[in-house]
Design a protein around this motif. Structure first.
Motif, mmCIF file in Angstrom:
data_model
loop_
_atom_site.group_PDB
_atom_site.id
_atom_site.type_symbol
_atom_site.label_atom_id
_atom_site.label_comp_id
_atom_site.label_asym_id
_atom_site.label_seq_id
_atom_site.Cartn_x
_atom_site.Cartn_y
_atom_site.Cartn_z
ATOM 1 N N HIS A 229 -13.457 43.672 -1.638
ATOM 2 C CA HIS A 229 -12.038 43.581 -1.294
ATOM 3 C C HIS A 229 -11.290 44.894 -1.531
ATOM 4 O O HIS A 229 -10.079 44.958 -1.333
ATOM 5 N N ALA A 230 -12.016 45.927 -1.954
ATOM 6 C CA ALA A 230 -11.386 47.227 -2.218
ATOM 7 C C ALA A 230 -12.276 48.337 -1.649
ATOM 8 O O ALA A 230 -12.706 49.233 -2.360
ATOM 9 N N GLU B 81 -11.476 32.607 3.896
ATOM 10 C CA GLU B 81 -10.952 32.612 5.268
ATOM 11 C C GLU B 81 -10.223 33.899 5.635
ATOM 12 O O GLU B 81 -10.116 34.243 6.813
ATOM 13 N N LEU B 82 -9.707 34.605 4.654
ATOM 14 C CA LEU B 82 -8.944 35.820 4.944
ATOM 15 C C LEU B 82 -9.823 37.051 5.095
ATOM 16 O O LEU B 82 -9.370 38.074 5.614
ATOM 17 N N TYR B 83 -11.067 36.965 4.633
ATOM 18 C CA TYR B 83 -11.861 38.189 4.538
ATOM 19 C C TYR B 83 -12.191 38.797 5.905
ATOM 20 O O TYR B 83 -12.033 40.007 6.100
ATOM 21 N N THR C 100 -9.941 42.064 6.292
ATOM 22 C CA THR C 100 -10.698 43.158 5.689
ATOM 23 C C THR C 100 -11.825 43.635 6.593
ATOM 24 O O THR C 100 -11.764 44.727 7.156
ATOM 25 N N LEU C 101 -12.857 42.834 6.769
ATOM 26 C CA LEU C 101 -14.066 43.312 7.420
ATOM 27 C C LEU C 101 -13.837 43.777 8.849
ATOM 28 O O LEU C 101 -14.240 44.878 9.230
ATOM 29 N N SER C 102 -13.194 42.955 9.653
ATOM 30 C CA SER C 102 -13.057 43.290 11.071
ATOM 31 C C SER C 102 -12.219 44.549 11.286
ATOM 32 O O SER C 102 -12.388 45.255 12.286
ATOM 33 N N LYS C 103 -11.329 44.860 10.360
ATOM 34 C CA LYS C 103 -10.482 46.040 10.507
ATOM 35 C C LYS C 103 -11.270 47.344 10.370
ATOM 36 O O LYS C 103 -10.829 48.389 10.855
ATOM 37 N N LYS D 11 -12.337 31.387 15.389
ATOM 38 C CA LYS D 11 -10.945 30.932 15.444
ATOM 39 C C LYS D 11 -9.943 32.077 15.295
ATOM 40 O O LYS D 11 -8.776 31.930 15.663
ATOM 41 N N THR D 12 -10.393 33.240 14.771
ATOM 42 C CA THR D 12 -9.482 34.370 14.609
ATOM 43 C C THR D 12 -9.177 35.045 15.940
ATOM 44 O O THR D 12 -8.185 35.765 16.059
#
Length: 240
Positions: free
Chosen positions: A99-100, A124-126, A130-133, A183-184
């Motif tokens: 996460h960092a 669900e937020l990861y 984070t990853l896809s960015k 779903k994103t």
């Protein structure tokens, strides 16, 4: 019958055993790479690389530049392994928590994770935050994770109740994982399936770990009398 992995067979079995941290990661990576298009010069993030043997494989087999990211293993130790493998000019060891991550958005052509994504990516937020960015538009994302053949009301099969604590609740079905990303609307899923004979893939590691690390994965696998455990492969391409 266990599927053959011809590229992995070129690597020294003792070297794999000295450095694996779960079911043969080169088998899992070789399977995943059938669904990726990796080319020389690409920048690839190897998330949760462990002792870096997947990073060595990526650099040698595809000529990509690899950022070997792990939280548990010292980057200095991994650098020594990369130097011994003769690929330290193409593989860079990084110590960072999932996460960092110290990378610019859109930096990578591909992100790969072998047997680690379940520890952080079930959040669900990861994936969207984070990853896809980290992946450029049109970039590739691929994971292999241990999982279940289906979802269970209590989160696990009854046969495995005694083993299901803590991080085990990150084990899910292929449909669960597919929905988590799909779903994103961020990426198109290009593959999502269970590997054949998952316990045959798992047992060599379990037997070795029982002898060397006193792990109880053999009992864990033997307890799975209904064959509810799986190993899931999923790949995607980020939308332009």
């Amino acid at each position: 019958m266990l599927k053959k992995f011809p590229k992995t067979e070129q690597y020294d079995e003792n070297w794999i055993h000295e450095n694996w941290m779960g079911p043969n990661p080169l088998w899992l990576l070789e399977e995943l790479c059938q669904h990726l298009e990796l080319k020389p010069g690409m920048k690839v993030l190897d998330m949760g690389c462990g002792k870096g043997i997947t990073s060595v494989y990526l650099a040698k087999e595809f000529g990509v530049t690899v950022f070997a990211n792990d939280l548990w293993i010292s980057p200095t130790e991994n650098l020594k392994r990369f130097e011994e493998a003769g690929i330290s000019d193409r593989v860079f060891p990084i110590h960072a928590e999932a996460h960092a991550l110290p990378y610019a958005e859109g930096f990578f052509d591909a992100v790969i994770s072998i047997d680690s994504y379940q520890y952080y990516g079930a959040d669900e937020l990861y994936f969207p935050c984070t990853l896809s960015k980290l992946v450029k538009p049109g970039g590739q994302i691929g994971i292999v994770v241990p999982g279940l053949t289906r979802e269970f009301d209590q989160g696990y099969p009854q046969t495995l109740k005694k083993h299901w604590v803590g991080e085990m609740f990150s084990f899910h079905s292929k449909d669960w994982w597919r929905h988590l990303w799909e779903k994103t609307g961020i990426a198109e899923i290009t593959a999502c399936y269970e590997m054949e004979n998952p316990k045959e893939l798992w047992f060599p590691w379990a037997i070795w770990a029982q002898e060397h690390l006193r792990f109880d994965d053999v009992d864990f696998l033997n307890s799975d009398r209904n064959n509810d455990l799986s190993i899931i492969v999923m790949s995607a391409v980020k939308h332009e």
